[in-house]
Write a protein that holds these residues in place. Structure first.
Motif, PDB file in Angstrom:
ATOM      1  N   LYS A 180      -5.343  -7.865 -17.395  1.00 39.14           N
ATOM      2  CA  LYS A 180      -5.182  -8.663 -18.609  1.00 39.14           C
ATOM      3  C   LYS A 180      -3.783  -8.472 -19.201  1.00 39.14           C
ATOM      4  N   GLU A 181      -3.326  -7.226 -19.180  1.00 38.18           N
ATOM      5  CA  GLU A 181      -1.983  -6.942 -19.694  1.00 38.18           C
ATOM      6  C   GLU A 181      -0.921  -7.621 -18.834  1.00 38.18           C
ATOM      7  N   ARG A 182      -1.114  -7.572 -17.513  1.00 34.80           N
ATOM      8  CA  ARG A 182      -0.166  -8.233 -16.615  1.00 34.80           C
ATOM      9  C   ARG A 182      -0.155  -9.741 -16.847  1.00 34.80           C
ATOM     10  N   LEU A 183      -1.358 -10.328 -17.037  1.00 34.62           N
ATOM     11  CA  LEU A 183      -1.456 -11.768 -17.263  1.00 34.62           C
ATOM     12  C   LEU A 183      -0.787 -12.159 -18.578  1.00 34.62           C
ATOM     13  N   ALA A 184      -0.992 -11.334 -19.612  1.00 37.62           N
ATOM     14  CA  ALA A 184      -0.370 -11.640 -20.904  1.00 37.62           C
ATOM     15  C   ALA A 184       1.151 -11.611 -20.785  1.00 37.62           C
ATOM     16  N   LEU A 188       3.825 -14.919 -21.161  1.00 37.38           N
ATOM     17  CA  LEU A 188       4.997 -14.957 -22.032  1.00 37.38           C
ATOM     18  C   LEU A 188       6.214 -15.474 -21.264  1.00 37.38           C
ATOM     19  N   LYS A 189       6.396 -14.977 -20.058  1.00 39.76           N
ATOM     20  CA  LYS A 189       7.510 -15.452 -19.236  1.00 39.76           C
ATOM     21  C   LYS A 189       7.315 -16.910 -18.840  1.00 39.76           C
ATOM     22  N   LYS A 190       6.037 -17.283 -18.599  1.00 40.20           N
ATOM     23  CA  LYS A 190       5.731 -18.674 -18.243  1.00 40.20           C
ATOM     24  C   LYS A 190       6.123 -19.616 -19.376  1.00 40.20           C
ATOM     25  N   THR A 212       3.993 -26.377 -22.980  1.00 35.80           N
ATOM     26  CA  THR A 212       4.597 -25.054 -23.173  1.00 35.80           C
ATOM     27  C   THR A 212       3.593 -24.021 -23.696  1.00 35.80           C
ATOM     28  N   GLY A 213       2.336 -24.426 -23.816  1.00 40.34           N
ATOM     29  CA  GLY A 213       1.304 -23.491 -24.287  1.00 40.34           C
ATOM     30  C   GLY A 213       0.461 -22.971 -23.134  1.00 40.34           C
ATOM     31  N   PRO A 214      -0.563 -22.221 -23.470  1.00 41.54           N
ATOM     32  CA  PRO A 214      -1.465 -21.704 -22.425  1.00 41.54           C
ATOM     33  C   PRO A 214      -2.136 -22.847 -21.689  1.00 41.54           C
TER      34      PRO A 214
END
Length: 229
Positions: A180-184, A188-190, A212-214
């Motif tokens: 989850k931390e890696r995905l978050a 952010l970089k995405k 530009t959102g999730p």
């Protein structure tokens, strides 16, 4: 240890012709002491703890316990059990205690038996029961000790298993938390990457197609839909 009911039979007669009303406290005390001595002498003539020569298969069968303790047959067949049966018979049951006592003593005398032998038989049976009670108590204590040790071993295995499983659960949770931390961090970089793309596209379109959102979560494709593709 003496049992009170022994005194039901064992007593010391007072001197012949003595006036019952002339008893003094000293005389009464002497008689009681003599009776107690008689009981003690009879009890001391019996082995303190009988030996059980055969196993007892049914502890609820007292006759089997007496047999295992090798209690000898009572003289003339007058055991304490027979005397107890006599006292509870319909002929004696409701009579006064002194009449019961006299009746039994008369029957013993007629049969050529002595009350001393009856008391000895009673003491033997009592000590056989007391000894067998201690045997059973030791057996229960040994069983409790064995089962207690077994339960401790089982509990240790349970504790070890629970510790291992809790460690696995924690490892799984830690792995999920890391993902989850890696995905978050990736999101952010995405978003930064998408903004850069959107800014560049914005110069050339009136409506920017770049999100530009999730990303919206797509519903899972059903098995039926997959088969129809």
């Amino acid at each position: 240890m003496t049992k009170k009911w022994y005194n039901y039979f064992v007593s010391v007669d007072e001197a012949d012709g003595a006036d019952q009303s002339a008893r003094t406290p000293t005389t009464t005390a002497t008689v009681s002491k003599s009776a107690a001595q008689s009981v003690a002498e009879i009890a001391s003539s019996v082995a303190a703890e009988p030996k059980f020569t055969t196993p007892v298969s049914d502890p609820t069968c007292f006759d089997e316990i007496y047999k295992a303790a090798e209690i000898p047959p009572a003289p003339q067949g007058y055991s304490i059990l027979k005397v107890a049966h006599m006292l509870e018979s319909e002929h004696l049951r409701n009579l006064p205690s002194d009449v019961k006592k006299s009746s039994v003593l008369v029957a013993l005398d007629a049969a050529g038996a002595e009350i001393k032998d009856v008391i000895q038989d009673a003491v033997r049976r009592d000590r056989a029961l007391d000894t067998y009670e201690r045997v059973q108590q030791r057996a229960v204590e040994e069983l409790e000790a064995r089962k207690g040790k077994e339960n401790s071993e089982i509990q240790a295995q349970i504790d070890k298993y629970l510790t291992e499983q809790r460690a696995k659960i924690q490892a799984n949770n830690d792995e999920v938390a890391r993902e989850k931390e890696r995905l978050a961090s990736w999101r952010l970089k995405k978003q930064q990457e998408e903004k850069k793309i959107a800014d560049a596209v914005g110069y050339f379109v009136s409506e920017n197609p770049i999100t530009t959102g999730p990303a919206q979560t797509q519903p899972p494709v059903s098995k039926t839909a997959r088969r129809s593709e």
